[in-house]
Structures are given as structure tokens and as C-alpha cells.
Design an enzyme around this catalytic site. Structure first.
Site, mmCIF file in Angstrom:
data_model
loop_
_atom_site.group_PDB
_atom_site.id
_atom_site.type_symbol
_atom_site.label_atom_id
_atom_site.label_comp_id
_atom_site.label_asym_id
_atom_site.label_seq_id
_atom_site.Cartn_x
_atom_site.Cartn_y
_atom_site.Cartn_z
ATOM 1 N N GLU A 48 0.860 -1.186 0.000
ATOM 2 C CA GLU A 48 0.000 0.000 0.000
ATOM 3 C C GLU A 48 0.890 1.226 0.000
ATOM 4 O O GLU A 48 1.954 1.234 0.602
ATOM 5 C CB GLU A 48 -0.908 0.023 1.234
ATOM 6 N N GLY A 49 0.429 2.265 -0.687
ATOM 7 C CA GLY A 49 1.205 3.492 -0.730
ATOM 8 C C GLY A 49 0.289 4.678 -0.897
ATOM 9 O O GLY A 49 -0.932 4.530 -0.931
ATOM 10 N N GLY A 52 -2.057 4.354 -3.920
ATOM 11 C CA GLY A 52 -3.095 3.329 -4.002
ATOM 12 C C GLY A 52 -2.545 2.021 -3.488
ATOM 13 O O GLY A 52 -1.791 2.010 -2.519
ATOM 14 N N ASP A 163 14.168 7.750 -9.741
ATOM 15 C CA ASP A 163 13.775 7.276 -8.407
ATOM 16 C C ASP A 163 14.313 5.876 -8.177
ATOM 17 O O ASP A 163 13.617 5.005 -7.663
ATOM 18 C CB ASP A 163 12.257 7.297 -8.253
#
Lengths: 329, 318
Positions: A48-49, A52, A163
Site C-alpha cells: 500500500e502506498g 493506491g 527514483d
């Protein structure tokens, strides 16, 4: 006019449903698409983040494990978030053995975008934390070669990842296969990116980004790869080990405070460089990154080079002696 | 390489911006930084450029197979759609100028617009669907390319006869993306410009002000969006022809090969000839080593309008 719009939007919905399905899956259905229409059976929530959730699923046609990333579209005033558009569009053009494969795209009632990816067993962060990190020198070298191959491919296609960190490096356990993931921040070169706090995880962030430079390019990814390299060798984030009030101080403590000689242009880029006036003498990479063969340490030092213009490229890294001295493949 | 780019804005100045948004407009520092980034990898050797160029040409080949080869033919069958398309593209370019977006954003907007038209039939002569499509394509392109994207409502402030709710635009965004198979990363002529310039420089090192050339080439490339006939040319061909056109060089075998052996000399010649024929595709001015100031804006826009009108009347004769 309102009636016209209503009529068009009515047919628009039906057209939307059909197109969304057949455009990638080559499948048709009369029903409005939902999670179930993605042809997957949800097994559990894998992560989970803020964006979403990620579900572990079974592909109902092939029986294969897949990962479905469900992204919530919350700010309707802006339409589909730029990060989704960028991630999907770029992944649609990137085809490489070491880059995660996007299988299909769908959406649910204009609230979620569902991205279905091939499934991999775990990420490099989990690998390091749970398995005491890859002490085996061959594994480190193999992982590094695969990561650099993917990065070199992206850069040859003018795509920055921006990233890179262990949690965005996925691993297929049985094959010891590496795949890069999460291109939501990815961009093509030559844009005038404006710095935001959200860019990248701090321990893997290049010094030119930390300096709020707006001029950066492929070199930022090589810095991140260098941090990953060190972490695989020592078992924890390199700049977490160097305990400082901020990341820049940690970098300068390790590598020495830059000067106009070591990093031309630094005084213009960092007018406040004087707050690091203790003028650190470099502790040196070898102080923290022990147990790495000399050629590996040499490659690492070329990745963790303060001056971006002198930092090694992904393409050149692949030709470094670190990868040629043994037949490790 | 180092340039003083402050005197030569990179963004092509195609249309008057009577009101410039203080929030969106880039200041001179941003302009300089933007340009510096473009040439940031000045230290790399030629093999890097060659590799990038080859990858671009391969991607372009794959892309062209799927795209707008037949759009021109289809459009010619519907007179109303030709005019509506031109009006829509003009609107996109006005908003692009208003927000000082990058040249790539304008080109991508039109590319998405064209590709969507190719895959859908508009059976009725209605204005608002194309307006919604214009807003949507511009929004998607801005999200792909710009670091700051205006709100969906703000995108529609320029001369819009209809104002679409954000929810409506979002639904259209999903429709367009699905229709384009979520392939929004498109090869554009801008991907080739700096590579071609660095190649031509090897054989013609007298060009003193590269930022100005880039600005003019970008201007020409964007103008090609307004002329349907350019749809048959690949992005690399348009980039090559635009560069040769702007630098007032003829197209010959030597120059074409200098750019890349995979570039078709015949297509570059044909594209160059079309640029010469269409009044809207002008050399903004002949290049001189020192340019004190660019032409004032209003007369340029008046000429643009006249050229567009003539182009429109020419289109009717087909």
C-alpha cells in the site's frame, strides 16, 4: 448544447468501455470495466502506498501470477495524474529483459487506473533486509550488471528513471533476474524540471538534486545506482550509516566538501556552501564499503563522484574492469 | 559549448500573447537554464550521439508504421473536417503560446489529435467534440512534457466556445489514451534537431548562434502542424528539412548522408520543397550573425492570419 453533450457523453461511455478493453487486451465485453474485468483474480494486497494499492493476482487465462497496481485518481480537477500518464507511456516503449513488463491497462468507474504487471518475487530492499544482503560477490556483480544494463537502455532512449532505490528493483528468485520498476517519476532528457521535495528517496538522491540544481540529466541515476551498489555490499543504506543532519553533509563528509577545483560551478550552484565550513576531509568510501574488491571500489567511486560531468555513464560502467575480470555469467 | 541564450528565447513566438500569466511565464533564468539543459551532455563523444540517433530512427520506424500515413487521404474526403481540424490546431497553438509551453508540447498535442482522428469517424458536423478533443490532447501533452500543468479549466480560458467540466475532460483523457493504446511517448522532430545540428556543424562550423537556429527550427516545425500535407513525412525528415530550410542550405546527397545514412534524401527534398511552397512556413528572417531584436509581434500575427487564410483557400481547391 447540454443535450448534445449529454448524447455524446452517453455514447462516449460505451465507446470508452469498448476501447479500453480491446486496445490492449484484444478482448470485448458489453459490461462496464471493473477490477474483475481486468481478467485477474485478486489473491491479496501486496503493498500500500500514497498512490493506491498493489494486489497479487492470478491471470485467469494463463494462471500466472501478476501484480495489479491500482492507482486512485483523487484530484478530478486535474484529470488523469501526470505520473500515471508518464509511467504507462514510457513503459509502453521500454522493452528490455531487466525492465518490468506492463501487461495491460484498464480503469474502474473513472476512480482507479489499474496497471497489470508481470509478478516478481520480492524487491531488493526486502532481499537485503530479510536475507542478510547478498554477501556473495557473484550475486552483487550479477545484480549490478543487470541494473546497469537496464539503466543504459533507458538512457539510450532518453529516459531518466529518477527514483532508483532498492524497493524499485524487483527480483525473480529462481532466475536471480533483476527488473527495474516504478517509472512514475521518469522523464525524458532536456526538460527544465523544477525541484520538488517528492523527487526520489533522500538516501539515493544525487548531490546536484540536493543542491536544488535544475540542470541535471542521466548522471542522477548513476548516483542512485552507486548508492544501491554500496548498500548491497554493506547491508544497509550508505548514507544512513553516515549519521548527519542532512544528506548533503553526509555526502561531503564521505567524499569531501567540493571546491571550484573539484566541482566547477559549485559556488554558483550552492551560494550557502559556507555552512559546511568545517571543510570535511574525505573519510573515503573504503572506510565504509569494506569487503569490495579493488575494481569494484574503483567503479563505485566513479559512480559516487560529486561532479556530475565527471561521473561515469551506465554504458561505460558496463565496460569497467569490475565486470570483465571473471566469467561470472 | 556555451551560449548566451538570453537574447534569443527558445520558445517560438508564433502568436500574440496579449496577457501573459505571471504565474506561468518563465523568467529569463528559467529560459537560460532550459537551454543549458538541452546541451548539457556536451562532453560526451560522437558514438553516444550516433547510438541515440540510431535508437531514435528505429523507434520512429516502428511508430510510423502505426500512425498517420493515411490520415491526409481520409481528411481530404471531408471538407468540414479539414477546416475544423485547422481551427482546433490554431486553438492549441494559441494556448501553447499563452502558457509558454515547450515546442514539444505543441507538437505532441497535434500528434495525439491526428492519431485520434485517424481511429475515429466523426459522422456529424459538430464543433464541441473537436474542442473537447483539443483540450484533452493539450492536457495530455502538457502532462507528458511540462513541469507545471495548468488546471483543466485554466487550459480553456483562451477563446473557447465551450467550457468542459474537469470530469468530462478526464473521461475524454481516458478515451484518448485507450484509443492511442497508451502510447503517448512519441518521437518528434525535436528529438532529432540537436543531433542534426551537431552533425551539420562538423561540415559547416560557421554558424555562430546555435540557440537562434534552434528557435527558428522549432518555429518551422510547429508551423508544419498547420499544413496537412506534412503528415506524410516522418519526424526525422521534417527535422532535417526544417534545419536545412532555416539555415538556407540546399538539399543534396552530401548533407543527407551527413545527417544519417537512413535518412531518405528524396523525402527530405520533397519536404523541403513543400516548406518552400507553403507561405505559412517562412524563414522568420534571414540569419545574420548578430540579431539585435526580433520582429515585433503584431505584424507577424497579421501575416500568419493572412497566410492561414490563403492556406485554407488553397485547401478548398484540392
Amino acid at each position: 448544447m447540454w443535450n448534445e453533450e449529454s448524447d455524446w457523453i452517453g455514447s462516449f461511455d460505451a465507446l470508452l468501455a469498448r476501447l479500453a478493453e480491446c486496445s490492449m487486451c484484444s478482448r470485448r465485453s458489453g459490461e462496464r470495466p471493473g477490477a474483475a474485468q481486468m481478467d485477474v483474480k485478486i489473491l491479496d494486497v501486496a503493498a500500500e502506498g500514497g498512490y493506491g494499492r498493489v494486489f497479487r493476482c492470478l491471470d485467469v487465462h494463463t494462471g500466472a501470477l501478476v501484480a495489479m497496481k491500482q492507482i486512485t485518481m483523487v484530484r478530478l480537477s486535474q484529470g488523469i495524474p501526470a505520473q500515471i500518464i508518464r509511467e504507462v507511456s514510457l513503459l509502453r516503449e521500454l522493452h528490455h529483459a531487466n525492465i518490468v513488463k506492463l501487461l495491460r491497462v484498464g480503469f474502474t468507474e473513472n476512480r482507479y487506473v489499474n496497471l497489470v504487471f508481470e509478478h516478481l518475487d520480492y524487491d531488493l530492499h526486502q532481499f537485503i533486509v530479510n536475507r542478510g544482503y547478498p554477501k556473495d560477490a557473484t550475486t552483487v556483480k550479477s545484480f549490478m550488471f543487470q541494473i546497469l544494463s537496464a539503466v543504459a537502455y533507458c538512457h539510450s532512449r532518453k529516459v531518466l528513471h529518477r527514483d532508483l532505490k532498492p524497493s524499485n528493483v524487483l527480483i525473480n528468485h529462481s532466475k536471480r533476474l533483476i527488473k527495474l520498476a516504478d517509472f512514475g517519476l521518469a522523464r525524458e532528457f532536456a526538460d527544465d524540471f523544477l525541484y520538488t521535495e517528492k523527487l526520489g528517496t533522500s538516501w539515493y538522491r544525487a548531490p546536484e538534486i540536493l543542491c536544488h540544481s535544475r540542470q541535471y540529466s542521466t548522471q542522477v541515476d548513476l548516483w542512485s545506482v552507486g548508492c544501491i551498489f554500496a548498500e548491497m555490499v554493506i547491508g544497509q543504506p550508505l548514507f544512513q550509516v553516515i549519521n548527519c543532519r542532512d544528506e548533503l553533509e553526509g555526502i561531503f563528509k564521505l567524499l569531501g566538501t567540493p571546491t571550484e577545483e573539484t566541482w566547477p560551478g559549485i559556488t554558483k550552484l550552492m551560494p550557502n556552501l559556507h555552512i559546511y565550513c568545517s571543510k570535511f576531509d574525505p573519510l573515503g568510501l573504503e572506510t565504509f564499503v569494506t569487503d569490495l574488491e579493488p575494481s569494484g571500489l574503483n567503479l563505485l567511486s566513479m559512480m559516487l563522484c560529486l561532479d556530475p560531468s565527471k561521473r561515469i555513464s551506465a554504458e561505460a560502467s558496463l565496460k569497467h574492469a569490475y565486470f570483465t575480470d571473471v566469467n561470472w555469467i | 559549448m556555451s551560449f548566451d541564450s538570453s537574447n534569443h528565447p527558445i520558445s517560438p513566438d508564433l502568436y500574440c500573447s496579449e496577457v501573459t500569466s505571471e504565474v506561468i511565464h518563465l523568467d529569463s533564468d528559467d529560459e537560460a537554464l532550459k537551454f543549458n539543459v538541452l546541451w548539457g551532455d556536451s562532453d560526451h563523444d560522437d558514438s553516444d550521439d550516433e547510438s541515440i540517433l540510431l535508437n531514435l530512427l528505429e523507434s520512429e520506424h516502428n511508430q510510423v508504421q502505426e500512425q498517420t500515413k493515411f490520415l491526409g487521404q481520409q481528411l481530404r474526403k471531408k471538407t468540414w473536417l479539414i477546416n475544423a481540424r485547422e481551427e482546433a490546431i490554431n486553438w492549441i497553438l494559441k494556448v501553447h503560446a499563452y502558457y509558454s509551453f515547450k515546442p514539444e508540447t505543441a507538437y505532441l498535442s497535434v500528434d495525439y489529435f491526428n492519431r485520434f482522428l485517424l481511429s475515429h469517424t466523426f459522422t456529424q458536423d459538430k464543433a464541441w467534440p473537436l474542442q473537447l478533443l483539443s483540450v484533452t490532447c493539450l492536457s495530455l501533452a502538457a502532462k507528458m512534457e511540462e513541469s507545471k500543468v495548468p488546471l483543466l479549466l485554466d487550459l480553456q480560458v483562451i477563446e473557447s466556445r465551450f467550457l468542459f467540466k474537469p470530469k468530462t475532460v478526464q473521461r475524454m483523457e481516458l478515451l484518448v489514451m485507450a484509443s492511442l493504446k497508451w502510447r503517448l511517448r512519441t518521437i518528434t522532430p525535436f528529438d532529432f534537431v540537436h543531433l542534426f545540428i551537431s552533425k551539420l556543424l562538423c561540415s559547416a562550423s560557421t554558424w555562430g548562434d546555435l540557440s537562434y537556429i534552434v528557435s527558428l527550427v522549432s518555429d518551422v516545425i510547429i508551423r508544419t502542424c498547420l499544413v496537412m500535407d506534412f503528415l506524410e513525412f516522418s519526424p526525422s525528415t521534417i527535422a532535417a528539412a526544417a534545419l536545412l530550410w532555416v539555415t538556407n542550405q540546399c538539399v543534396d546527397d552530401k548533407k543527407s548522408y551527413c545527417l544519417h545514412k537512413n535518412i531518405s534524401i528524396e523525402m527530405v527534398k520533397k519536404c523541403y520543397k513543400l516548406m518552400k511552397q507553403k507561405l505559412i512556413i517562412r524563414r522568420s528572417e534571414l540569419y545574420w550573425p548578430k540579431i539585435s531584436q526580433l520582429l515585433p509581434r503584431s505584424p507577424t500575427c497579421v501575416l500568419d492570419h493572412a497566410a492561414a487564410m490563403q492556406e485554407s483557400s488553397d485547401a478548398h481547391k484540392l
